[in-house]
Design a protein around this motif. Structure first.
Motif, PDB file in Angstrom:
ATOM      1  N   ASP A 146      -7.142  40.613  31.441  1.00  0.00           N
ATOM      2  CA  ASP A 146      -7.509  41.833  32.164  1.00  0.00           C
ATOM      3  C   ASP A 146      -6.807  43.049  31.577  1.00  0.00           C
ATOM      4  O   ASP A 146      -7.418  44.116  31.405  1.00  0.00           O
ATOM      5  CB  ASP A 146      -7.163  41.688  33.644  1.00  0.00           C
ATOM      6  N   PHE A 147      -5.523  42.900  31.291  1.00  0.00           N
ATOM      7  CA  PHE A 147      -4.772  44.021  30.725  1.00  0.00           C
ATOM      8  C   PHE A 147      -5.274  44.351  29.323  1.00  0.00           C
ATOM      9  O   PHE A 147      -5.511  45.523  28.995  1.00  0.00           O
ATOM     10  CB  PHE A 147      -3.281  43.691  30.686  1.00  0.00           C
ATOM     11  N   LEU A 148      -5.452  43.329  28.498  1.00  0.00           N
ATOM     12  CA  LEU A 148      -5.901  43.549  27.120  1.00  0.00           C
ATOM     13  C   LEU A 148      -7.273  44.222  27.083  1.00  0.00           C
ATOM     14  O   LEU A 148      -7.521  45.090  26.243  1.00  0.00           O
ATOM     15  CB  LEU A 148      -5.947  42.211  26.372  1.00  0.00           C
ATOM     16  N   ALA A 149      -8.143  43.845  28.001  1.00  0.00           N
ATOM     17  CA  ALA A 149      -9.480  44.457  28.034  1.00  0.00           C
ATOM     18  C   ALA A 149      -9.393  45.945  28.353  1.00  0.00           C
ATOM     19  O   ALA A 149     -10.183  46.751  27.823  1.00  0.00           O
ATOM     20  CB  ALA A 149     -10.354  43.736  29.060  1.00  0.00           C
ATOM     21  N   ARG A 150      -8.455  46.331  29.190  1.00  0.00           N
ATOM     22  CA  ARG A 150      -8.302  47.762  29.508  1.00  0.00           C
ATOM     23  C   ARG A 150      -7.741  48.525  28.302  1.00  0.00           C
ATOM     24  O   ARG A 150      -8.163  49.654  28.026  1.00  0.00           O
ATOM     25  CB  ARG A 150      -7.414  47.947  30.731  1.00  0.00           C
ATOM     26  N   ILE A 151      -6.800  47.917  27.586  1.00  0.00           N
ATOM     27  CA  ILE A 151      -6.279  48.563  26.374  1.00  0.00           C
ATOM     28  C   ILE A 151      -7.376  48.679  25.325  1.00  0.00           C
ATOM     29  O   ILE A 151      -7.493  49.698  24.622  1.00  0.00           O
ATOM     30  CB  ILE A 151      -5.073  47.785  25.818  1.00  0.00           C
ATOM     31  N   GLU A 152      -8.208  47.665  25.218  1.00  0.00           N
ATOM     32  CA  GLU A 152      -9.333  47.714  24.285  1.00  0.00           C
ATOM     33  C   GLU A 152     -10.281  48.861  24.645  1.00  0.00           C
ATOM     34  O   GLU A 152     -10.751  49.589  23.754  1.00  0.00           O
ATOM     35  CB  GLU A 152     -10.085  46.380  24.305  1.00  0.00           C
ATOM     36  N   GLU A 153     -10.534  49.033  25.934  1.00  0.00           N
ATOM     37  CA  GLU A 153     -11.443  50.105  26.357  1.00  0.00           C
ATOM     38  C   GLU A 153     -10.861  51.478  26.039  1.00  0.00           C
ATOM     39  O   GLU A 153     -11.576  52.374  25.575  1.00  0.00           O
ATOM     40  CB  GLU A 153     -11.734  49.978  27.854  1.00  0.00           C
ATOM     41  N   ILE A 154      -9.581  51.658  26.288  1.00  0.00           N
ATOM     42  CA  ILE A 154      -8.923  52.919  25.911  1.00  0.00           C
ATOM     43  C   ILE A 154      -9.054  53.143  24.413  1.00  0.00           C
ATOM     44  O   ILE A 154      -9.339  54.254  23.944  1.00  0.00           O
ATOM     45  CB  ILE A 154      -7.443  52.898  26.334  1.00  0.00           C
ATOM     46  N   SER A 155      -8.884  52.071  23.641  1.00  0.00           N
ATOM     47  CA  SER A 155      -8.873  52.180  22.177  1.00  0.00           C
ATOM     48  C   SER A 155     -10.246  52.468  21.597  1.00  0.00           C
ATOM     49  O   SER A 155     -10.345  52.965  20.469  1.00  0.00           O
ATOM     50  CB  SER A 155      -8.309  50.889  21.572  1.00  0.00           C
ATOM     51  N   THR A 156     -11.321  52.168  22.330  1.00  0.00           N
ATOM     52  CA  THR A 156     -12.650  52.544  21.838  1.00  0.00           C
ATOM     53  C   THR A 156     -12.825  54.056  21.844  1.00  0.00           C
ATOM     54  O   THR A 156     -13.682  54.591  21.134  1.00  0.00           O
ATOM     55  CB  THR A 156     -13.771  51.911  22.687  1.00  0.00           C
ATOM     56  N   ILE A 157     -12.004  54.738  22.635  1.00  0.00           N
ATOM     57  CA  ILE A 157     -12.023  56.204  22.667  1.00  0.00           C
ATOM     58  C   ILE A 157     -10.985  56.762  21.704  1.00  0.00           C
ATOM     59  O   ILE A 157     -11.266  57.659  20.911  1.00  0.00           O
ATOM     60  CB  ILE A 157     -11.752  56.717  24.091  1.00  0.00           C
ATOM     61  N   ASP A 158      -9.777  56.211  21.756  1.00  0.00           N
ATOM     62  CA  ASP A 158      -8.705  56.675  20.874  1.00  0.00           C
ATOM     63  C   ASP A 158      -7.705  55.534  20.671  1.00  0.00           C
ATOM     64  O   ASP A 158      -6.909  55.245  21.569  1.00  0.00           O
ATOM     65  CB  ASP A 158      -7.998  57.890  21.477  1.00  0.00           C
TER      66      ASP A 158
END
Length: 390
Positions: free
Chosen positions: A74-86
């Motif tokens: 769950d945490f990694l997926a949120r970091i991945e989503e942030i990283s798709t933007i920056d």
């Protein structure tokens, strides 16, 4: 004292719709401000506070002390989503996982820290490991440390100390207040610039023993997240920023390739064989690496939940999946750059963000090519051959 000066008044929104809305708001602000962060060379405190409201910085606070630890997926997926933007902001946000290290602190110290608040940002420079002067009750430290990613927005910083016989040679981390360091603004880089990974300097500072711990040491709190392999998790949270970079880059070229006609009036760029093949191969490879990454994470997490032994081979697979994800993210952004054409060479081109940031994770010591050899060694029953692996 350290804790007397730590201000943890910014807290996460309640779980559910309010916190989800806070996360979406942070993503919207990031889309608007990511160029600002890159230009100034760091993610500022006010945006870190938005991530706090979204719960990012309580995701590894132990439940024992009122935290709301998240499953790694769950945490990694949120970091991945942030990283798709920056991706660089994703790198800074990834340290929401770093409180797993604090579990090696004395239990009393943890209790004092979390009594101040559970939404805590931790950052620091671990290397080089400095030989500190041992004195009664603690250490006197002097030195300069590299790569203090996220130091501009941290509530507490850590620096690396060389261990001795009492730590079996394993390095220590000393906790200090940001006001007690000098930040040397030397982060002059092409990739991951917004991480603000400057040097930090400390002079003649006393650190009590109770504010030092062995990095990756035996936890003094027994919860599922403290059972999950800390060093492997540290590699994963960095690797997932590369998956995000790859996703962002491929989404861009898919959108551009779907346009009706090219700028010169011919067939749509995306309808050219080289474009279709390059995109399809990159999409397949990125999704495959992502599947391996999350599948392995979930498998080991299930063991952590029930207290089942997590073996060296389990840890090696986590490390392999992380290194593979970093490499796959790199390949995806390079593939996107290749098929985008000449326009992508401009500094202002949208792909430059993903290209420059997406190449960095695989350069990290925890994700470099030698980790594949080490992982293969462990899976085959041999010694890893590199320190702190798996």
């Amino acid at each position: 004292m350290l804790l007397d000066r730590v201000d943890l008044t910014i807290t996460a929104e309640p779980r559910g719709e309010a916190r989800d809305a806070a996360f979406e708001h942070a993503l919207e602000v990031l889309r608007e401000r990511r160029d600002e962060f890159r230009d100034q060379g760091y993610v500022p405190k006010d945006f870190v506070n938005l991530l706090k409201k979204a719960g990012i910085y309580r995701a590894s606070t132990p439940e024992t002390f009122g935290g709301e630890p998240e499953a790694p997926t769950d945490f990694l997926a949120r970091i991945e989503e942030i990283s798709t933007i920056d991706p660089a902001t994703g790198w800074v946000a990834s340290f929401g996982s770093a409180l797993v290290y604090f579990s090696a602190l004395p239990r009393e110290t943890q209790q004092k820290i979390y009594a101040k608040g559970i939404d805590l940002t931790f950052a620091g420079g671990m290397f080089p490991m400095i030989e500190a002067e041992k004195v009664e009750g603690g250490f006197i430290i002097n030195g300069e440390w590299l790569f203090a990613s996220g130091c501009a927005g941290a509530d507490i910083l850590g620096v690396g100390l060389r261990g001795g016989p009492e730590t079996e040679g394993r390095p220590l981390t000393a906790l200090i207040h940001p006001e007690d360091v000098e930040i040397v603004e030397n982060w002059d880089v092409a990739g991951m610039r917004s991480t603000g990974s400057n040097n930090v300097v400390v002079k003649d500072l006393f650190i009590p023993d109770e504010f030092t711990f062995i990095r990756g040491g035996t936890p003094n709190i027994d919860e599922p997240l403290t059972r999950y392999p800390a060093l492997a998790y540290a590699a994963q949270v960095l690797a997932v920023t590369a998956l995000g970079a790859g996703r962002g880059a491929l989404d861009y070229v898919r959108e551009q390739g779907s346009s009706a006609v090219s700028v010169v009036g011919g067939a749509a760029k995306g309808n050219r064989p080289v474009y279709k093949l390059g995109f399809a191969h990159a999409e397949a490879e990125l999704r495959s690496a992502r599947a391996f990454f999350y599948e392995t994470t979930d498998s080991v997490w299930q063991k952590a939940l029930v207290g089942e032994e997590i073996t060296a081979q389990d840890k090696a697979l986590l490390r392999l999946s992380a290194s593979h994800a970093a490499q796959a993210g790199r390949k995806a952004v390079l593939a996107a750059f290749d098929i985008a054409g000449t326009g992508a060479i401009y500094n202002t081109h949208p792909l430059q963000r993903y290209l420059q940031d997406g190449l960095v994770p695989a350069q990290h010591a925890m994700l470099q090519e030698n980790t594949f050899e080490a992982g293969g060694s462990v899976l085959l029953g041999f010694e890893a051959g590199i320190p702190s692996f798996p």
